[in-house]
Design a protein around this motif. Structure first.
Motif, PDB file in Angstrom:
ATOM      1  N   SER A   4       0.687  -0.982   0.023  1.00 45.35           N
ATOM      2  CA  SER A   4       0.014   0.215   0.125  1.00 45.35           C
ATOM      3  C   SER A   4       0.866   1.182   0.070  1.00 45.35           C
ATOM      4  O   SER A   4       0.577   2.155  -0.640  1.00 45.35           O
ATOM      5  N   GLN A   5       1.997   1.138   0.709  1.00 42.51           N
ATOM      6  CA  GLN A   5       2.830   2.434   0.789  1.00 42.51           C
ATOM      7  C   GLN A   5       3.598   2.689  -0.561  1.00 42.51           C
ATOM      8  O   GLN A   5       3.749   3.531  -0.905  1.00 42.51           O
ATOM      9  N   ASP A  21       1.695   6.044  -7.082  1.00 45.79           N
ATOM     10  CA  ASP A  21       0.801   7.089  -7.694  1.00 45.79           C
ATOM     11  C   ASP A  21       0.965   8.705  -7.348  1.00 45.79           C
ATOM     12  O   ASP A  21       0.667   9.269  -8.354  1.00 45.79           O
ATOM     13  N   GLY A  22       1.866   8.747  -6.578  1.00 45.79           N
ATOM     14  CA  GLY A  22       2.121  10.191  -6.295  1.00 45.79           C
ATOM     15  C   GLY A  22       3.001  10.788  -7.323  1.00 45.79           C
ATOM     16  O   GLY A  22       2.984  11.753  -7.832  1.00 45.79           O
ATOM     17  N   LEU A  23       3.914   9.739  -7.711  1.00 41.90           N
ATOM     18  CA  LEU A  23       5.133  10.295  -8.759  1.00 41.90           C
ATOM     19  C   LEU A  23       4.355  10.170 -10.131  1.00 41.90           C
ATOM     20  O   LEU A  23       4.635  11.220 -10.911  1.00 41.90           O
ATOM     21  N   GLU A  59       8.908  12.919   2.157  1.00 40.26           N
ATOM     22  CA  GLU A  59       7.737  13.423   1.594  1.00 40.26           C
ATOM     23  C   GLU A  59       6.513  12.547   1.803  1.00 40.26           C
ATOM     24  O   GLU A  59       5.293  12.990   2.147  1.00 40.26           O
ATOM     25  N   PHE A  60       6.674  11.179   1.525  1.00 37.27           N
ATOM     26  CA  PHE A  60       5.693  10.233   1.740  1.00 37.27           C
ATOM     27  C   PHE A  60       5.576   9.237   2.856  1.00 37.27           C
ATOM     28  O   PHE A  60       4.715   8.448   3.238  1.00 37.27           O
ATOM     29  N   VAL A 108      10.589   3.433  -1.204  1.00 46.02           N
ATOM     30  CA  VAL A 108      11.086   4.280  -2.158  1.00 46.02           C
ATOM     31  C   VAL A 108      11.696   3.569  -3.497  1.00 46.02           C
ATOM     32  O   VAL A 108      11.405   3.974  -4.602  1.00 46.02           O
ATOM     33  N   ARG A 109      12.673   2.542  -3.242  1.00 48.63           N
ATOM     34  CA  ARG A 109      13.410   2.013  -4.152  1.00 48.63           C
ATOM     35  C   ARG A 109      12.381   1.103  -5.067  1.00 48.63           C
ATOM     36  O   ARG A 109      12.602   1.226  -6.328  1.00 48.63           O
TER      37      ARG A 109
END
Length: 239
Positions: free
Chosen positions: A8-9, A15-17, A41-42, A49-50
């Protein structure tokens, strides 16, 4: 953390990027924020992130370049080593003031022979760059060809104080070249221009650029404040 929570994270980062890319906030060719910044940020881990970046690369929404080599950062922000520091700092959102401390025509047959150039007539431009309202952070010495469009610069001055603008007006757009980086102590003269004690060690970069047709564009040596600039080297592919 459960696998479902991690997925989910990761999806939230993806989705944000994707939203930033689709709305033009991240334009083609733009450099994404670093992993640490994205993680902050997230509110996720760097590992998350990777994985999100790997998925975006798989979708061909971003490109991770293998062996892209070295570039310079300013206060942690990536700077494009291929462009002038004025343009690079402006792109990074840094307000600077530029003082032209030398602008003259110069003959340099040795430099012309060394680089196989068809002319030994150049215009030399030295600039001190300061953070607006702050200290000097760089000293740049450029050598550009004394073409008909540039030969009169010592009399007319730089349009808006920008050598890049003058080069573009003359049709000299950097396309390829080489760059080097090291460190060296400031000479007494350079130290006076930068307001630092002689012998202070500064980052020293050299960039040699050519136009798409092979025409010589610029040779620039820069002395950069190591408290603000860093040399960043990347290698391999992100996992």
């Amino acid at each position: 953390m459960t696998e479902h929570g991690g997925t989910s994270q990761r999806r939230r980062v993806i989705d944000g990027l994707v939203h930033r890319i689709s709305t033009g906030e991240l334009r083609p060719g733009a450099r994404l924020p670093g992993e640490n910044r994205l993680a902050e940020e997230f509110s996720v881990s760097r590992g998350t992130v990777r994985k999100a970046l790997a998925e975006l690369q798989r979708q061909r929404r971003i490109e991770t370049r293998t062996g892209v080599g070295s570039f310079v950062t300013f206060d942690g922000a990536d700077l494009d080593f291929s462009m002038s520091w004025t343009a690079a700092l402006t792109q990074a959102g840094v307000d600077t003031e530029t003082e032209v401390v030398l602008l003259e025509r110069r003959d340099d047959p040795g430099f012309a022979r060394e680089h196989g150039l068809g002319t030994a007539a150049f215009v030399a431009v030295d600039r001190v760059r300061r953070i607006t309202g702050g200290p000097a952070v760089s000293l740049e010495r450029s050598l550009v060809p004394a073409t008909p469009d540039l030969a009169d610069l010592p009399e007319t001055g730089l349009a808006g104080g920008s050598l890049g603008t003058e080069l573009e007006r003359a049709g000299l757009i950097p396309h390829h070249g080489e760059s080097w980086a090291g460190a060296r102590p400031l000479s007494p003269g350079d130290a006076e221009l930068l307001g630092r004690p002689p012998g202070t060690v500064f980052l020293h970069t050299v960039r040699l650029s050519f136009a798409a047709d092979g025409a010589f564009v610029e040779h620039v040596t820069s002395l950069l404040d190591p408290d603000r600039f860093r040399l960043h080297h990347t290698f391999g592919a992100a996992r």
